[in-house]
Write an enzyme that holds these catalytic residues in place. Structure first.
Site, PDB file in Angstrom:
ATOM      1  N   TYR A 149      -3.849  -2.999 -10.163  1.00  0.00           N
ATOM      2  CA  TYR A 149      -3.665  -2.723  -8.725  1.00  0.00           C
ATOM      3  C   TYR A 149      -2.769  -3.777  -8.056  1.00  0.00           C
ATOM      4  CZ  TYR A 149      -4.967  -2.521  -3.780  1.00  0.00           C
ATOM      5  OH  TYR A 149      -4.938  -2.484  -2.398  1.00  0.00           O
TER       6      TYR A 149
ATOM      7  N   VAL B  67       1.126  -3.668   3.890  1.00  0.00           N
ATOM      8  CA  VAL B  67       1.134  -4.961   4.579  1.00  0.00           C
ATOM      9  C   VAL B  67       2.403  -5.777   4.341  1.00  0.00           C
ATOM     10  CG1 VAL B  67      -1.347  -5.328   4.918  1.00  0.00           C
ATOM     11  CG2 VAL B  67      -0.255  -6.106   2.807  1.00  0.00           C
TER      12      VAL B  67
ATOM     13  N   SER C 166       0.794  -1.235   0.000  1.00  0.00           N
ATOM     14  CA  SER C 166       0.000   0.000   0.000  1.00  0.00           C
ATOM     15  C   SER C 166       0.820   1.275   0.000  1.00  0.00           C
ATOM     16  CB  SER C 166      -0.957   0.016   1.189  1.00  0.00           C
ATOM     17  OG  SER C 166      -2.008  -0.879   0.949  1.00  0.00           O
TER      18      SER C 166
ATOM     19  N   LYS D  69       0.355   3.319  -3.021  1.00  0.00           N
ATOM     20  CA  LYS D  69      -0.829   4.169  -3.227  1.00  0.00           C
ATOM     21  C   LYS D  69      -0.490   5.658  -3.193  1.00  0.00           C
ATOM     22  CE  LYS D  69      -3.735   0.543  -1.264  1.00  0.00           C
ATOM     23  NZ  LYS D  69      -4.483   0.074  -0.065  1.00  0.00           N
TER      24      LYS D  69
ATOM     25  N   TYR E   4      -4.661   3.785   8.051  1.00  0.00           N
ATOM     26  CA  TYR E   4      -6.031   3.233   8.191  1.00  0.00           C
ATOM     27  C   TYR E   4      -6.641   3.608   9.540  1.00  0.00           C
ATOM     28  CZ  TYR E   4      -3.673   0.749   4.524  1.00  0.00           C
ATOM     29  OH  TYR E   4      -2.911   0.469   3.436  1.00  0.00           O
TER      30      TYR E   4
HETATM   31  N1  GLN Z   1      -2.285  -5.438  -1.848  1.00  0.00           N
HETATM   32  C1  GLN Z   1      -2.803  -5.296  -0.513  1.00  0.00           C
HETATM   33  C2  GLN Z   1      -4.315  -5.432  -0.553  1.00  0.00           C
HETATM   34  O1  GLN Z   1      -4.895  -4.907  -1.447  1.00  0.00           O
HETATM   35  C3  GLN Z   1      -2.424  -3.952   0.038  1.00  0.00           C
HETATM   36  C4  GLN Z   1      -2.995  -3.697   1.400  1.00  0.00           C
HETATM   37  C5  GLN Z   1      -2.059  -2.970   2.318  1.00  0.00           C
HETATM   38  O2  GLN Z   1      -0.866  -2.888   2.093  1.00  0.00           O
HETATM   39  N2  GLN Z   1      -2.600  -2.488   3.424  1.00  0.00           N
HETATM   40  O3  GLN Z   1      -4.918  -6.046   0.294  1.00  0.00           O
END
Ligand code: GLN
Length: 305
Positions: A192, A258, A65, A68, A240
């Site tokens: 994605y 993650v 993430s 992003k 988050y």
């Molecule tokens: N690729 C992971 C997902 O879409 C990214 C989530 C994350 O890093 N929090 O679940």
């Protein structure tokens, strides 16, 4: 300052390894579940081009993430303010992959850093062209910002999430049902998953983050206003439902993934990348969050100074 900071990073690395309190790796992406949580690296990019490091700062990891932040930067470059008709700018207070939230928000995700919001920004990037081209734009941005062409996608991680990412499939289909996905769900999802599977080291990520931190002597890729706005979103939404606690403890904008990475921005002062793959209950790096808190205290860096 530089020597003192370098000494601190070494001490921090030793302390974290001695404590051994690593957290759990993400197990919903099989390829990430295999990674040893007992790892730690940190890189601090400073004005003038220097990068201080400790631990496994050269080890590549899945940025997940953290990507992003950079897909948002690309979208802002492409369509600017128009993106805000499709995605909001509010902290979500819910898990990064919440389906309940998407129902409540009627298909307009709270922000571009939760999964639903990131699917919308990626959807915008892939509109009117092939997924390969959208991915090339994100990789191109990262390579130019880091001044390092050796940044790539880990195909095994992308495949692993493509095979098992049922929640994201649900979110994409749900966005489509609300009319907030322009492309076929599988096109946006494929793009994605590959974007999330970009792998970088702490050194590369810290160098890429310099364009958000606005460090003197780095490539001019974002206007100061855009960099400030991206930083504001990182502060409010980058961790988050753990964003408030992270802001309280660290006082700097940060974005987690993650894979255990965190990009931390001390505007005008430093761009920091931290990696430790064991996660806390919010899906944010456990030791990475701790290291961010210790670093902010040690340096006094804060946007609330
Ligand atoms: N690729 C992971 C997902 O879409 C990214 C989530 C994350 O890093 N929090 O679940």
């Amino acid at each position: 300052m530089t020597q003192a900071l370098e000494d601190f990073l070494r001490r921090l690395d030793r302390e974290i390894r001695a404590a051994g309190d690593w957290g759990e790796v993400a197990d919903y992406i099989p390829e990430l579940a295999r990674i040893d949580p007992a790892q730690f690296g940190i890189a601090v990019a400073l004005p003038g081009g220097g990068v201080l490091t400790a631990g496994q700062a050269g080890q590549r990891f899945s940025i997940q993430s953290v990507s992003k932040v950079f897909s948002l930067a690309c979208v802002l470059g492409r369509i600017g303010e128009q993106i805000w008709t499709r995605v909001g700018r509010e902290p979500s207070g819910r898990r990064f992959d919440s389906i309940l939230l998407l129902e409540q928000e009627q298909g307009r995700p709270h922000n571009p850093f939760i999964n639903a919001g990131a699917l919308v920004t990626t959807d915008e990037l892939v509109t009117g062209r092939a997924p390969k081209e959208a991915l090339a734009e994100i990789l191109g941005f990262l390579r130019a910002a880091a001044e390092d062409d050796d940044i790539h996608i880990d195909k095994a991680v992308a495949r692993s999430e493509t095979e098992t990412g049922y929640r994201n499939v649900a979110l994409a289909n749900y966005l489509k049902s609300f009319g907030n996905l322009k492309n076929a769900p599988e096109i946006t999802l494929g793009t994605y998953f590959h974007q999330c599977a970009i792998e970088m080291s702490c050194v590369q990520l810290a160098r890429a983050g310099r364009v958000i931190a606005g460090l003197p002597g780095t490539p001019q890729m974002l206007t100061p206003l855009k960099a400030r706005r991206i930083s504001a979103l990182m502060m409010m939404c980058g961790h988050y439902d753990g964003s408030g606690d992270f802001a309280f403890r660290v006082g700097l904008p940060g974005k987690s993934g993650v894979g255990g990475g965190i990009l931390l921005i001390a505007p005008g002062r430093a761009s920091i990348a931290i990696w430790s793959p064991g996660l806390n209950g919010y899906g944010n790096s456990r030791m990475g969050s701790y290291a961010a808190e210790r670093l902010a205290r040690e340096t006094g860096w804060s946007v609330f100074a």
